[in-house]
Write an enzyme that holds these catalytic residues in place. Structure first.
Site, PDB file in Angstrom:
ATOM      1  N   CYS A 123       0.927  -0.898   0.028  1.00 40.43           N
ATOM      2  CA  CYS A 123       0.137  -0.149   0.126  1.00 40.43           C
ATOM      3  C   CYS A 123       0.682   1.278   0.047  1.00 40.43           C
ATOM      4  O   CYS A 123       1.752   1.325   0.894  1.00 40.43           O
ATOM      5  CB  CYS A 123      -1.042  -0.222   1.088  1.00 40.43           C
ATOM      6  SG  CYS A 123      -1.942   1.361   1.392  1.00 40.43           S
ATOM      7  N   ASP A 126      11.857  45.346  -9.158  1.00 43.14           N
ATOM      8  CA  ASP A 126      11.582  46.204  -9.714  1.00 43.14           C
ATOM      9  C   ASP A 126      11.881  47.588  -8.470  1.00 43.14           C
ATOM     10  O   ASP A 126      11.487  47.316  -7.538  1.00 43.14           O
ATOM     11  CB  ASP A 126      10.101  46.096 -10.125  1.00 43.14           C
ATOM     12  CG  ASP A 126       9.647  47.740 -10.909  1.00 43.14           C
ATOM     13  OD1 ASP A 126      10.358  48.083 -11.763  1.00 43.14           O
ATOM     14  OD2 ASP A 126       8.575  48.145 -10.603  1.00 43.14           O
ATOM     15  N   THR A 173       9.988  51.266  -8.770  1.00 42.65           N
ATOM     16  CA  THR A 173       8.763  52.170  -8.390  1.00 42.65           C
ATOM     17  C   THR A 173       7.501  51.160  -8.047  1.00 42.65           C
ATOM     18  O   THR A 173       7.321  50.350  -8.829  1.00 42.65           O
ATOM     19  CB  THR A 173       8.247  53.004  -9.315  1.00 42.65           C
ATOM     20  OG1 THR A 173       9.653  53.983  -9.867  1.00 42.65           O
ATOM     21  CG2 THR A 173       7.063  53.975  -9.267  1.00 42.65           C
TER      22      THR A 173
END
Length: 684
Positions: A345, A389, A391
Site C-alpha cells: 500500500c 523592480d 517604483t
C-alpha cells in the site's frame, strides 16, 4: 452552446490522496460532467457541468464508492473517519481476548467476527472502486485479512483490521486539522457590522451589507469588509493574514481589509467589496487553486507509487506461489505474502508530498504570501537571484512634488500652470502635481499627450506642457539645473510654455519602510538581490544607497525588453525570482523561475506572477517557507520509503508479520501528516 458551470462540493470521507484519485476518476465518467478535479488537501471536488441535474448522478456515484458529496458550506461536525466500525471491531477484539483467558474454544470465533465486522466497510469500498483502482489500500487490506482468516491467523486478522481502522480515524482527524487551518482565514470576519444610517447606527449581519454602505468599526472589533476609510484614525492589526506583528496606522483614504482588528481608535469605512467576495475569500480561492496544481515532487512520487505497488504485489505472488516449491512451508510463505500485501500500500508515500505542500500553502496565506501553485512553492527554494523592480515595489509608487525651480516666473504661477496641464493626464507625476499644496489649477482645455515626450494642454489660450527634460532642447542654465537635480536623485519634469522653459519640477518617491529589512533578510538567506529599473541611474543609485543596495547590484535605464533579457540570463545561471508590480514587469514576471507581485500592483502583474505578496516584508518569509516546506517533503518521503523498505526486508526474513506491517503503514501515514502539520506553526 452554454459554457459549463463550475460547482464546488465537499467530499466527506476523503482521507487519502488515493481516495481523491478514485473519486476524481469516478466523477469524470458521469454523463454531463465535462471535467472533474478533486483535491485531497482541501477535501473539495470541482465539477464542470454542462447538463442540469448532473450533480445528482455525481452524488450517487460517489455514494456508491463509500463517500459523500455535499454542497460547499454544508459540513459535518464531530468525529471523522470510520470510528463506529473501529469501535465495534475493537470491542469484539477485546471480548475475544477475554474469551481466550476464560473460554479458549470461543476465542477464534470472536477474533474472526471482529475481523469480519472491521473489514466489511473496507471490502465494500474496495468492490465499489475496483474498476478505478484494483490495487487500492482497501483491496489490499481486505485480501490480507481474508487470507489470514483462511490460514487460521484469526487473532492477527482482527488486530490488522482494528489497527487499520484506528489509523484511518487518526488520519482523518489530522487531515481535517490541516483543512481547518487552511480555511481559518474566513473565521476572522466578525458576525455583525455596525452600519450607519440616518439618525444613528444599526447592528446588522454581514450578509446584509452592500457595496457603498458606511460602517463604523469601534476599538476591539474587526473590519467587516474590504473598503476605504472615510473618517477616523486607528491602529489596525493585520498579523493573521499579513504576518506583520506590529499594528499599522490607518486614516482617511487608506484601504483596509475585512478581518483586520482595530486596536486603538475608531474608523468609518465605506464598503467596496462584499465580505464573501473580499480579500480573505480571494486568499482562500488562491490557496485552493494552488492545491489543485501538482508540484514536480508530487508528480515524481505519483509515478513511483504507480510502479511500486505492482512490483511489491508481484513479489508477494512470488513468495506465496514459487518459493514453497523450493522451500516448502506453504502456509508460512502465504503468511509472508499477506504481510507484503499490506506493505504494498503506497498511501503514506502518496500523501507525503501533498500534505506538506498543503500545509506550506496554508502557512503562506497566514504570512502574507499567496502561492498560486505547489510548483511555485517548490521552485522558489532553488533560486539564487532576486530581481526587484523599483517604483511601487521598493518604493511606495506615489511620487511627491518636493521642489519647484523657476525661470522667469513665480513658483505660484508655475504650479498653477502645471496643475492645469496635469488635469488631463493619469501619469503618476501628473497626479503628484495635482495633489501638491498651493494655488489652484488654471482653467485648461484641449488636453493631449505625446508618447515619450509628455502631456500638453491649452491654458489661457497658450500651449503649455509637462515634458521630459532629456527630450527637450534646453538652454545651458536650465541644463545645469537638470544635471544638479538629477544627481540628487530626483525625478524631473519640465514645464514649458510655447516651447520656452518656465520651471523644473522635482519629484521624489518614498522608499517602503520595510525595504531595507527585506533586502537584509534576502542576504541572510544567501540570495543576491538586483534592482532593475527604467529610471535614471542617479535616481536608482540614490534609492539603492538609502535601502542598502550596492552600486554593482543596480541596473538602471532599462526598458521592459532589457528587464526580460536580464531575467532570462539570470534564469540560466541558477534561477531568478522577479518581484514587480507594474504592467511593464509582466513579461519578466512570467519568464522568471518564480514571479512575485506585490498586492498593490496592477492586475497584469498579479496575473503574470506565481506568488502574491501582501507586503514587501513578506518576501524573505516566502523564501524561508519554501525551503522549510521542501525540507519537510524530503523528510516525509524518506520516512515513508524508509519504513516501507525496512518492513519489506524484515517480512521477507520472517522477523515481522501482519500486524507490524499494518502498524508501520498507518504509522507512517499519521507521522508524515503530523510532520507536515508542523509547517502550520513554523516561524517564518
Amino acid at each position: 452552446m452554454e459554457a459549463p458551470r463550475v460547482r464546488v462540493f465537499r467530499v466527506e470521507g476523503l482521507d487519502c490522496a488515493d481516495c481523491a484519485l478514485k473519486v476524481e476518476k469516478a466523477l469524470s465518467g458521469v454523463p454531463g460532467v465535462v471535467q472533474a478535479q478533486v483535491s485531497f488537501a482541501s477535501g473539495k471536488a470541482y465539477l464542470h457541468l454542462e447538463v442540469p441535474g448532473a450533480e445528482k448522478e455525481a452524488e450517487r456515484v460517489v455514494s456508491a464508492l463509500g463517500y459523500r458529496l455535499k454542497p460547499e458550506g454544508d459540513t459535518t461536525r464531530g468525529v471523522l473517519g470510520p470510528w463506529r466500525w473501529a469501535l465495534a471491531s475493537g470491542g469484539l477484539l477485546l471480548a475475544a481476548f477475554l474469551a481466550s483467558l476464560f473460554l479458549p474454544g470461543l476465542a477464534p470465533w470472536g477474533y474472526g467476527l471482529a475481523a469480519l465486522i472491521g473489514v466489511f466497510p473496507l471490502a465494500r469500498r474496495a468492490v465499489a472502486a475496483f474498476r478505478q483502482n484494483p490495487f487500492s489500500m482497501q483491496t489490499l487490506v481486505t485480501l490480507a485479512t481474508l487470507g489470514a482468516l483462511l490460514i487460521g491467523a484469526e487473532a492477527e486478522a482482527a488486530v490488522v483490521v482494528f489497527l487499520f481502522l484506528v489509523g484511518e480515524v487518526l488520519e482523518a482527524y489530522s487531515v481535517a486539522q490541516a483543512r481547518r487551518s487552511l480555511y481559518a482565514l474566513s473565521e476572522l470576519l466578525p458576525r455583525r457590522a455596525y452600519r450607519l444610517k440616518e439618525g444613528g447606527v444599526e447592528e446588522v449581519p454581514l450578509k446584509a451589507l452592500r457595496v457603498g454602505d458606511l460602517v463604523r468599526v469601534p476599538p476591539g472589533e474587526r473590519v467587516p469588509a474590504d473598503g476605504v476609510v472615510v473618517s477616523g484614525q486607528a491602529s489596525l492589526e493585520e498579523a493573521a493574514f499579513t504576518g506583520e506583528p506590529l499594528p499599522r496606522p490607518k486614516g482617511m483614504g487608506d484601504r483596509v481589509y475585512g478581518g483586520s482588528l482595530v486596536q486603538e481608535g475608531s474608523l468609518v469605512v465605506k464598503v467596496e467589496r462584499l465580505p464573501e467576495e473580499g480579500f480573505l475569500a480571494e486568499m482562500e480561492r488562491l490557496a485552493e487553486e494552488a492545491l489543485l496544481k501538482k508540484s514536480q515532487a508530487e508528480r515524481v512520487v505519483d509515478a513511483f507509487s504507480r510502479r511500486y505497488t505492482p512490483a511489491v504485489l508481484a513479489l508477494a505472488g512470488f513468495v506465496a506461489l514459487v518459493l514453497p516449491l523450493f522451500q516448502g512451508d506453504f502456509l508460512g510463505h502465504v503468511y509472508k505474502a499477506l504481510a507484503l500485501l499490506l506493505i504494498a500500500c503506497p498511501c503514506a508515500l502518496v500523501v507525503s508530498v501533498p500534505a506538506a505542500i498543503a500545509a506550506g500553502v496554508a502557512r503562506g496565506a497566514r504570512a502574507g504570501v499567496l502561492f498560486k501553485s505547489g510548483a511555485a512553492l517548490e521552485r522558489l527554494a532553488g533560486v539564487r537571484y532576486v530581481a526587484l523592480d523599483k517604483t511601487g515595489t521598493l518604493t511606495l509608487g506615489k511620487p511627491m512634488l518636493v521642489r519647484v525651480v523657476t525661470f522667469g516666473v513665480s513658483a505660484e504661477e508655475a504650479l498653477a500652470l502645471a496643475k492645469g496641464v496635469a488635469e488631463g493626464s493619469s501619469h503618476p507625476l501628473a497626479r503628484a502635481v495635482r495633489e501638491a499644496s498651493g494655488p489652484k489649477a488654471l482653467p485648461s482645455e484641449e488636453h493631449w499627450a505625446v508618447p515619450g515626450l509628455g502631456a500638453f494642454a491649452r491654458v489661457a489660450g497658450r500651449e503649455v506642457g509637462l515634458v521630459r527634460p532629456e527630450a527637450w532642447d534646453l538652454p545651458p542654465e536650465v541644463e545645469a539645473q537638470v544635471r544638479a537635480l538629477a544627481e540628487e536623485g530626483f525625478s524631473l519634469s519640465l514645464l514649458v510654455r510655447e516651447g520656452a522653459p518656465l520651471a523644473l519640477l522635482a519629484f521624489q518617491d518614498t522608499p517602503r519602510l520595510e525595504a531595507r529589512e527585506a533586502l537584509a533578510g534576502l542576504r541572510r538567506l544567501g540570495l543576491k538581490p538586483l534592482l532593475l529599473t527604467g529610471d535614471r541611474e542617479t535616481s536608482a543609485l540614490a534609492l539603492g544607497t538609502a535601502i542598502g543596495l550596492f552600486p554593482e547590484e543596480i541596473r538602471a535605464g532599462l526598458s521592459p525588453v532589457d528587464k526580460l533579457r536580464l531575467v532570462e540570463e539570470m534564469e540560466g545561471r541558477g534561477g531568478v525570482a522577479m518581484v514587480g508590480d507594474g504592467v511593464n514587469d509582466a513579461p519578466a514576471l512570467a519568464r522568471a523561475t518564480v514571479g512575485l507581485a506585490v498586492a498593490e500592483g496592477t492586475e497584469a502583474a498579479l496575473q503574470s506572477a506565481d506568488v502574491g505578496l501582501l507586503s514587501l516584508a513578506a518576501l524573505p518569509r516566502a523564501f524561508r517557507l519554501s525551503r522549510l516546506t521542501l525540507g519537510v517533503v524530503r523528510q516525509n518521503v524518506a520516512l515513508a520509503v524508509g519504513l516501507k523498505g525496512l518492513f519489506l526486508l524484515t517480512t521477507l526474513v520472517g522477523l515481522t508479520g501482519l500486524w507490524p506491517a499494518v502498524l508501520a503503514d498507518n504509522g507512517a501515514l499519521v507521522l508524515v501528516t503530523l510532520n507536515s502539520l508542523r509547517l502550520l506553526r513554523a516561524r517564518v
